[in-house]
Design an enzyme around this catalytic site. Structure first.
Site, PDB file in Angstrom:
ATOM      1  CE  LYS A 137      -3.813   2.180   2.506  1.00 28.51           C
ATOM      2  NZ  LYS A 137      -4.840   1.941   3.523  1.00 28.51           N
ATOM      3  CG  ASP A 167     -14.688   2.154  -1.246  1.00 23.55           C
ATOM      4  OD1 ASP A 167     -15.721   2.691  -0.821  1.00 23.55           O
ATOM      5  OD2 ASP A 167     -13.565   2.677  -1.118  1.00 23.55           O
ATOM      6  CG  ASN A 168     -12.730   1.650   2.685  1.00 26.65           C
ATOM      7  OD1 ASN A 168     -12.027   1.423   1.700  1.00 26.65           O
ATOM      8  ND2 ASN A 168     -12.857   2.849   3.217  1.00 26.65           N
TER       9      ASN A 168
HETATM   10  P1  AMP Z   1      -9.827   5.069   1.033  1.00 30.46           P
HETATM   11  O1  AMP Z   1     -10.887   6.004   1.504  1.00 30.46           O
HETATM   12  O2  AMP Z   1      -8.470   5.303   1.618  1.00 30.46           O
HETATM   13  O3  AMP Z   1     -10.250   3.661   1.151  1.00 30.46           O
HETATM   14  O4  AMP Z   1      -9.621   5.385  -0.521  1.00 30.46           O
HETATM   15  C1  AMP Z   1     -10.670   5.467  -1.459  1.00 30.46           C
HETATM   16  C2  AMP Z   1     -10.128   5.309  -2.864  1.00 30.46           C
HETATM   17  O5  AMP Z   1      -9.164   6.311  -3.152  1.00 30.46           O
HETATM   18  C3  AMP Z   1      -9.459   3.986  -3.139  1.00 30.46           C
HETATM   19  O6  AMP Z   1      -9.771   3.631  -4.451  1.00 30.46           O
HETATM   20  C4  AMP Z   1      -7.988   4.319  -2.983  1.00 30.46           C
HETATM   21  O7  AMP Z   1      -7.183   3.445  -3.727  1.00 30.46           O
HETATM   22  C5  AMP Z   1      -7.937   5.713  -3.530  1.00 30.46           C
HETATM   23  N1  AMP Z   1      -6.824   6.506  -2.971  1.00 30.46           N
HETATM   24  C6  AMP Z   1      -6.695   6.996  -1.717  1.00 30.46           C
HETATM   25  N2  AMP Z   1      -5.555   7.683  -1.570  1.00 30.46           N
HETATM   26  C7  AMP Z   1      -4.919   7.634  -2.769  1.00 30.46           C
HETATM   27  C8  AMP Z   1      -3.683   8.167  -3.294  1.00 30.46           C
HETATM   28  N3  AMP Z   1      -2.864   8.888  -2.532  1.00 30.46           N
HETATM   29  N4  AMP Z   1      -3.378   7.900  -4.574  1.00 30.46           N
HETATM   30  C9  AMP Z   1      -4.197   7.193  -5.347  1.00 30.46           C
HETATM   31  N5  AMP Z   1      -5.359   6.667  -4.947  1.00 30.46           N
HETATM   32  C10 AMP Z   1      -5.734   6.884  -3.665  1.00 30.46           C
HETATM   33 MG    MG Z   2     -10.217   1.953   0.718  1.00 29.12          MG
END
Ligand code: AMP
Ligand code: MG
Length: 488
Positions: free
Chosen positions: A105, A244-245
């Site tokens: 990650k 999605d989580n």
């Molecule tokens: P999360 O809320 O962290 O689960 O992220 C939601 C979405 O945003 C997921 O598809 C992650 O892969 C994407 N995401 C979060 N942070 C980044 C980042 N810095 N670069 C690229 N994708 C991100």
């Molecule tokens: Mg996520």
């Protein structure tokens, strides 16, 4: 074992972006041993190439070669709203190792990065690393964390920070969002492949059911209900329960602005960006039910050929309606156990709920209150004890204690038996935000000793470890409300 879907519309083959001059920040040696990675006396891999592998710089170390890294596509509902396509925007699945999928990650841009940089900063990587292992040691289903590596590579967030990569492992990282993605794309072929894969490797018991797909939905839903009951029982707030989580295996995944409750507050919100409190502590069960409704909707096309649309919906609806019942039973099992009650009594629900109400009203520390209860012997239950001093409303506390003492008296177990049982389920050590913060601040100054120490302590959350007494303390007042945003 590998991710079951093939083709451009499901995943992309790619390499991680190299992380310049990486170094170890944290490493879980006992997990590494389980994976068959040879370690030196300091508990780090003998083969220095593991540092490069787990930073995304190469695919091969002595014991292992990863062949075909991928990033997968999924979709999801974020804060209750359909967000469309998401995907592994900064996680890359290296491949399989000893029954786990290995993900890096923060390992660079993927076709699903959207506006993101594909990176993760040091602070959020340390938090995910420590909390994954803390949850595992608490006995709560979770993805694991093998390592965090860091680099001086700058990463821009609200301020300039540095990049890190967290290596996380799970038997599968399939999410509710994967099902939602292929349902939205009307790809019955991929939906079927996802479900068949889960049935074959992770839900074998469902295969002999009259309808394996319906049985699969029921089983995922059950695991999820049990999981959230376990979160509630340790005061864990996930923070971003977007679909999605949500793991299809009932694991805690995607650690972001999570928090363990210090002072108990039922409507505590740990994510500063969650202004409505959608993911507040007391809403987690309801939200996970909602996420199961998303899954049911996405799995509907799998049941339609057999039942027709209306009956398929009816079956899924009925299964979904079981969630609150399963959750409540799991919750009550957890809290009976926390209170040292071996038998079932109709009054137990009220006993547990009234304690939580009392804890909420008096804002006492969640973890330490249960731990202190676990230490009391029968005489102390009705006499003055140290715990009482933490409650402003002493009369209400005394009344509750009296009813608890009466209930314990019915059980007929010795103090020793009860205490032993309670100390096994009421942790002394949790990853409090202020402890994580202290470790992060040191690490930001190139001192990783506190990350290492916290890992050791949190790997034994139920043991007394009296040499680490201060790590069981609630936060000092000035560190009580550390705010965490989604920025990571
Ligand atoms: P999360 O809320 O962290 O689960 O992220 C939601 C979405 O945003 C997921 O598809 C992650 O892969 C994407 N995401 C979060 N942070 C980044 C980042 N810095 N670069 C690229 N994708 C991100
Ligand atoms: Mg996520």
């Amino acid at each position: 074992m590998a991710f079951p879907l093939q083709g451009e519309d499901t995943c992309q083959h790619l390499l991680p972006t190299p992380l310049p001059n990486p170094y170890w920040i944290g490493f879980t040696d006992n997990l590494a041993r389980e994976l068959g990675i040879a370690l030196d006396a300091s508990g780090l891999p003998k083969d220095p190439r593991w540092l490069e592998v787990l930073s995304g710089n190469t695919l091969e170390a002595n014991e292992h070669r990863f062949i075909d890294p991928i990033a997968t596509v999924y979709s999801g509902h974020q804060f209750g709203v359909w967000a469309g396509q998401l995907g592994d925007g900064r996680a890359i699945l290296l491949g399989d190792l000893a029954g786990y999928e290995v993900q890096l990650k923060g390992s660079g841009i993927t076709p699903y990065s959207r506006m993101g940089d594909g990176r993760a900063v040091l602070r959020s990587s340390i938090r995910e690393f420590l909390c994954s292992e803390a949850m595992h040691a608490l006995g709560i289903p979770t993805s694991r964390a093998l390592a965090v590596t860091g680099s001086k590579k700058p990463v821009m967030r609200e301020t300039l920070e540095t990049a890190a990569v967290c290596t996380r492992l799970a038997p599968s990282f399939i999410r509710v969002g994967h099902f939602e993605h292929f349902a939205a794309a009307r790809s019955i072929e991929h939906l079927t492949a996802l479900a068949n894969y889960l049935l074959e490797y992770h839900y074998q018991d469902c295969r002999s059911a009259k309808d394996p797909y319906l049985a699969l939905f029921i089983a995922i839903s059950e695991r999820t209900a049990n999981l959230v009951a376990q979160w509630q029982a340790v005061g864990f707030c996930h923070g971003v329960l977007n679909s999605d989580n949500i793991s299809a295996l009932g694991l805690t995944i995607d650690y972001g602005p999570f928090g363990f409750l210090d002072r108990f507050q039922m409507d505590h919100i740990c994510n500063h960006s969650d202004s409505q409190g959608r993911y507040a502590y007391h809403r987690q069960p309801q939200i996970m039910h909602w996420n199961m409704a998303c899954l049911a909707g996405a799995m509907l096309p799998l049941l339609e050929p057999r039942y027709g649309s209306e009956d398929a919906q009816k079956h899924l609806q009925e299964a979904l309606e079981e969630f609150p019942t399963i959750y409540r039973a799991a919750w009550l099992r957890q809290f009976r156990s926390k209170l040292g009650l071996f038998r079932e009594d109709d009054g137990d629900l009220h006993l547990a709920e009234s304690l939580l109400q009392l804890m909420h009203d008096n804002r006492v520390d969640f973890t330490n209150t249960f731990r202190a209860l676990a230490h009391l012997n029968r005489n102390q239950l009705i006499q003055s004890n140290g715990l009482r001093d933490h409650f402003l409303n002493r009369e209400a506390f005394d009344r509750w204690m009296q009813s608890y003492a009466d209930r314990i008296a019915q059980e007929g177990h010795s103090d020793h038996e009860r205490q032993e049982q309670m100390l096994r389920v009421n942790p002394k050590f949790i990853l409090r935000n202020y402890l994580a913060q202290a470790a992060i601040e040191k690490a930001q100054n190139d001192d990783f000793s506190e990350v290492k120490r916290l890992l050791v302590i949190l790997q034994n959350p139920y043991a007394e470890q009296s040499e680490y007494e201060t790590y069981a303390a609630p936060p000092p007042p000035e560190l009580e409300n550390i705010e965490l945003s989604c920025s990571s």
